[in-house]
Write an enzyme that holds these catalytic residues in place. Structure first.
Site, PDB file in Angstrom:
ATOM      1  N   TYR A 175       0.853  -1.196   0.000  1.00  0.00           N
ATOM      2  CA  TYR A 175       0.000   0.000   0.000  1.00  0.00           C
ATOM      3  C   TYR A 175       0.894   1.253   0.000  1.00  0.00           C
ATOM      4  O   TYR A 175       0.553   2.291  -0.537  1.00  0.00           O
ATOM      5  CB  TYR A 175      -0.987  -0.017   1.171  1.00  0.00           C
ATOM      6  CG  TYR A 175      -2.191   0.881   0.959  1.00  0.00           C
ATOM      7  CD1 TYR A 175      -3.053   0.682  -0.119  1.00  0.00           C
ATOM      8  CD2 TYR A 175      -2.467   1.932   1.837  1.00  0.00           C
ATOM      9  CE1 TYR A 175      -4.148   1.500  -0.324  1.00  0.00           C
ATOM     10  CE2 TYR A 175      -3.566   2.754   1.645  1.00  0.00           C
ATOM     11  CZ  TYR A 175      -4.397   2.538   0.561  1.00  0.00           C
ATOM     12  OH  TYR A 175      -5.486   3.352   0.369  1.00  0.00           O
ATOM     13  N   LYS A 182      -3.248   8.318   3.031  1.00  0.00           N
ATOM     14  CA  LYS A 182      -4.465   8.094   3.839  1.00  0.00           C
ATOM     15  C   LYS A 182      -4.271   8.625   5.256  1.00  0.00           C
ATOM     16  O   LYS A 182      -5.220   9.137   5.877  1.00  0.00           O
ATOM     17  CB  LYS A 182      -4.832   6.610   3.884  1.00  0.00           C
ATOM     18  CG  LYS A 182      -5.349   6.057   2.558  1.00  0.00           C
ATOM     19  CD  LYS A 182      -6.538   6.820   2.006  1.00  0.00           C
ATOM     20  CE  LYS A 182      -7.176   6.112   0.819  1.00  0.00           C
ATOM     21  NZ  LYS A 182      -8.172   6.952   0.121  1.00  0.00           N
TER      22      LYS A 182
HETATM   23  P1  NAD Z   1     -12.452   3.798  -8.215  1.00  0.00           P
HETATM   24  O1  NAD Z   1     -11.373   3.580  -9.224  1.00  0.00           O
HETATM   25  O2  NAD Z   1     -13.818   3.449  -8.591  1.00  0.00           O
HETATM   26  O3  NAD Z   1     -12.423   5.306  -7.687  1.00  0.00           O
HETATM   27  C1  NAD Z   1     -11.272   6.091  -7.622  1.00  0.00           C
HETATM   28  C2  NAD Z   1     -11.645   7.420  -8.222  1.00  0.00           C
HETATM   29  O4  NAD Z   1     -10.575   8.368  -8.107  1.00  0.00           O
HETATM   30  C3  NAD Z   1     -11.980   7.305  -9.725  1.00  0.00           C
HETATM   31  O5  NAD Z   1     -13.278   7.803  -9.950  1.00  0.00           O
HETATM   32  C4  NAD Z   1     -10.942   8.198 -10.373  1.00  0.00           C
HETATM   33  O6  NAD Z   1     -11.433   8.858 -11.532  1.00  0.00           O
HETATM   34  C5  NAD Z   1     -10.680   9.183  -9.242  1.00  0.00           C
HETATM   35  N1  NAD Z   1      -9.467   9.983  -9.451  1.00  0.00           N
HETATM   36  C6  NAD Z   1      -8.174   9.570  -9.467  1.00  0.00           C
HETATM   37  N2  NAD Z   1      -7.365  10.612  -9.775  1.00  0.00           N
HETATM   38  C7  NAD Z   1      -8.174  11.706  -9.933  1.00  0.00           C
HETATM   39  C8  NAD Z   1      -7.944  13.085 -10.267  1.00  0.00           C
HETATM   40  N3  NAD Z   1      -6.716  13.570 -10.501  1.00  0.00           N
HETATM   41  N4  NAD Z   1      -9.027  13.917 -10.346  1.00  0.00           N
HETATM   42  C9  NAD Z   1     -10.264  13.443 -10.120  1.00  0.00           C
HETATM   43  N5  NAD Z   1     -10.553  12.158  -9.797  1.00  0.00           N
HETATM   44  C10 NAD Z   1      -9.510  11.307  -9.720  1.00  0.00           C
HETATM   45  O7  NAD Z   1     -11.973   2.991  -6.904  1.00  0.00           O
HETATM   46  P2  NAD Z   1     -12.594   2.918  -5.434  1.00  0.00           P
HETATM   47  O8  NAD Z   1     -11.998   1.681  -4.872  1.00  0.00           O
HETATM   48  O9  NAD Z   1     -14.042   3.107  -5.481  1.00  0.00           O
HETATM   49  O10 NAD Z   1     -11.880   4.140  -4.687  1.00  0.00           O
HETATM   50  C11 NAD Z   1     -12.608   5.212  -4.087  1.00  0.00           C
HETATM   51  C12 NAD Z   1     -12.002   5.594  -2.747  1.00  0.00           C
HETATM   52  O11 NAD Z   1     -12.196   4.524  -1.829  1.00  0.00           O
HETATM   53  C13 NAD Z   1     -10.510   5.887  -2.773  1.00  0.00           C
HETATM   54  O12 NAD Z   1     -10.231   6.967  -1.898  1.00  0.00           O
HETATM   55  C14 NAD Z   1      -9.928   4.610  -2.209  1.00  0.00           C
HETATM   56  O13 NAD Z   1      -8.663   4.838  -1.609  1.00  0.00           O
HETATM   57  C15 NAD Z   1     -10.974   4.276  -1.186  1.00  0.00           C
HETATM   58  N6  NAD Z   1     -10.978   2.900  -0.673  1.00  0.00           N
HETATM   59  C16 NAD Z   1     -11.085   1.847  -1.532  1.00  0.00           C
HETATM   60  C17 NAD Z   1     -11.108   0.554  -1.030  1.00  0.00           C
HETATM   61  C18 NAD Z   1     -11.198  -0.637  -1.960  1.00  0.00           C
HETATM   62  O14 NAD Z   1     -10.833  -1.742  -1.551  1.00  0.00           O
HETATM   63  N7  NAD Z   1     -11.712  -0.510  -3.161  1.00  0.00           N
HETATM   64  C19 NAD Z   1     -11.039   0.325   0.359  1.00  0.00           C
HETATM   65  C20 NAD Z   1     -10.955   1.434   1.217  1.00  0.00           C
HETATM   66  C21 NAD Z   1     -10.929   2.712   0.675  1.00  0.00           C
HETATM   67  O1  0WE Z   2      -6.990   2.931  -1.918  1.00  0.00           O
HETATM   68  C1  0WE Z   2      -6.984   1.889  -2.543  1.00  0.00           C
HETATM   69  C2  0WE Z   2      -6.480   1.836  -3.978  1.00  0.00           C
HETATM   70  C3  0WE Z   2      -5.987   3.161  -4.453  1.00  0.00           C
HETATM   71  C4  0WE Z   2      -5.217   3.159  -5.735  1.00  0.00           C
HETATM   72  C5  0WE Z   2      -5.207   2.137  -6.676  1.00  0.00           C
HETATM   73  C6  0WE Z   2      -4.449   2.274  -7.838  1.00  0.00           C
HETATM   74  C7  0WE Z   2      -4.349   1.183  -8.868  1.00  0.00           C
HETATM   75  C8  0WE Z   2      -3.967   1.692 -10.230  1.00  0.00           C
HETATM   76  C9  0WE Z   2      -4.460   4.284  -5.985  1.00  0.00           C
HETATM   77  N1  0WE Z   2      -3.722   4.431  -7.102  1.00  0.00           N
HETATM   78  C10 0WE Z   2      -3.715   3.452  -8.036  1.00  0.00           C
HETATM   79  N2  0WE Z   2      -2.944   3.637  -9.145  1.00  0.00           N
HETATM   80  C11 0WE Z   2      -2.977   2.801 -10.211  1.00  0.00           C
HETATM   81  O2  0WE Z   2      -2.227   2.983 -11.201  1.00  0.00           O
HETATM   82  N3  0WE Z   2      -7.412   0.737  -1.917  1.00  0.00           N
HETATM   83  C12 0WE Z   2      -7.755   0.786  -0.513  1.00  0.00           C
HETATM   84  C13 0WE Z   2      -7.467  -0.592  -2.571  1.00  0.00           C
HETATM   85  C14 0WE Z   2      -6.155  -1.247  -2.305  1.00  0.00           C
HETATM   86  O3  0WE Z   2      -5.046  -0.888  -2.966  1.00  0.00           O
HETATM   87  C15 0WE Z   2      -3.983  -1.610  -2.454  1.00  0.00           C
HETATM   88  C16 0WE Z   2      -4.466  -2.452  -1.431  1.00  0.00           C
HETATM   89  C17 0WE Z   2      -5.860  -2.216  -1.318  1.00  0.00           C
HETATM   90  C18 0WE Z   2      -6.808  -2.847  -0.354  1.00  0.00           C
HETATM   91  C19 0WE Z   2      -2.637  -1.602  -2.804  1.00  0.00           C
HETATM   92  C20 0WE Z   2      -1.758  -2.430  -2.142  1.00  0.00           C
HETATM   93  C21 0WE Z   2      -2.213  -3.258  -1.106  1.00  0.00           C
HETATM   94  C22 0WE Z   2      -3.561  -3.278  -0.737  1.00  0.00           C
END
Ligand code: NAD
Ligand code: 0WE
Length: 279
Positions: A175, A182
């Protein structure tokens, strides 16, 4: 990758808590971070819309516009605007358009994160200055100007919600720089909550367990991480997009009027566990 998500992610996993139907009628919200129907932001949008809220959505770049418009079109009276959160002028334009169309704002949802792929693997100490700046700018700083602009439109008070992950508090393999982002984001929640409280604006984070989305599916080993959570978490599963949506609906309703500056774990209980490698 998108194919797999489309196949495996049902349109509706389950429904918004029936008790929330109409509970947010007359309220308005702006949601940053919908990219696909699997997006956590879309799960939140469905819950808030089911509860009666009118919504504006932003999309990052033309590549995502069609997706976001298609999704927004399924909701009544929604609006869709472009916004790259690294551009101050695009952020300003969003809030001007929201003011013109909605008049006032009750809710802001920040569900945006990005780090360079090379910074989400290998040794954390190899993180570049540019990669660090980019991850923190998009994933943490962006909440600050959003909150500042939203404050002016939240004339009846309001609720600001951001999405975070346990990797901002504990070391999670790979991560890496996102963990630092975060951590900064969670501290933003506390400073913003402290400052905006006198305006009746609450600021909270939802720390979600791993969910398959565009962002998480692009990360190597996400399925293994989900299987680990399924084995260890008290509820013996991970959470759904809908459960995160319901938590967000609670946080922007007056049911949570006494809660601000908090990080709420919506993670099937995973965060409380220790000794997770032992039987
Ligand atoms: P997602 O890819 O659907 O959403 C990520 C969003 O970030 C996308 O809509 C992308 O367009 C936007 N983004 C990235 N760079 C940007 C920029 N420069 N300007 C505007 N928008 C931008 O993935 P998600 O998993 O739904 O992620 C949403 C949030 O939830 C993130 O903050 C992620 O860290 C958090 N999160 C995700 C998980 C998981 O397991 N999926 C768990 C905990 C927290
Ligand atoms: O916040 C996230 C993912 C955020 C994310 C994902 C990507 C993938 C593609 C941010 N930047 C990028 N850039 C890319 O090019 N999560 C909480 C999901 C997530 O991501 C991980 C996790 C988990 C859970 C990455 C490493 C280990 C665990």
């Amino acid at each position: 990758m998108v194919m797999t998500l489309d196949k495996d992610t049902p349109d509706t996993q389950e429904t918004t808590a029936p008790a929330l139907k109409g509970y947010l009628a007359g309220k308005t919200g702006v949601i940053f971070g919908v990219a696909h129907k699997s997006s956590i932001a879309w799960g939140i949008a469905k819950a808030l819309s089911d509860a009666g809220m009118r919504l504006a959505f932003t999309y990052q770049g033309e590549r995502l516009e069609k997706n976001v418009r298609q999704l927004a079109d399924t909701l009544e009276n929604s609006m869709v605007l472009p916004c790259d959160v690294t551009k101050d002028e695009e952020l300003d334009a969003v809030f001007h358009a929201v003011e013109a169309e909605f008049g006032k704002l009750d809710t802001l949802v920040h569900s945006v994160a990005f780090a360079k792929r090379e910074d989400l693997t290998g040794g954390f100490s190899a993180t570049s200055r540019d990669g660090f700046k980019l991850a923190l700018d998009i994933s943490a700083y962006s909440l600050v100007p959003m909150a500042n602009a939203a404050k002016e439109l939240m004339t009846d008070g309001g609720s600001i919600i951001t999405m975070t992950y346990l990797g901002g508090v504990k070391v999670i393999p790979n991560y890496n720089v996102m963990g630092i982002a975060k951590s900064a984001l969670e501290m933003n929640v506390r400073y913003l909550a402290s400052e905006l409280g006198e305006s009746g604006i609450r600021v909270n984070g939802i720390s979600a367990g791993p969910i398959r989305t565009l962002a998480s599916s692009a990360v190597g080993g996400i399925l293994d991480m989900i299987h680990h959570v399924e084995a260890v978490a008290p509820l013996k599963r991970t959470v759904t997009q809908t459960e995160v949506g319901n938590t967000a609906a609670f946080l922007c309703s007056d049911l949570s009027s006494g809660i601000t500056g908090q990080i709420i774990y919506c993670d099937a209980g995973y965060e409380i566990m220790g000794m997770t490698g032992t039987k």
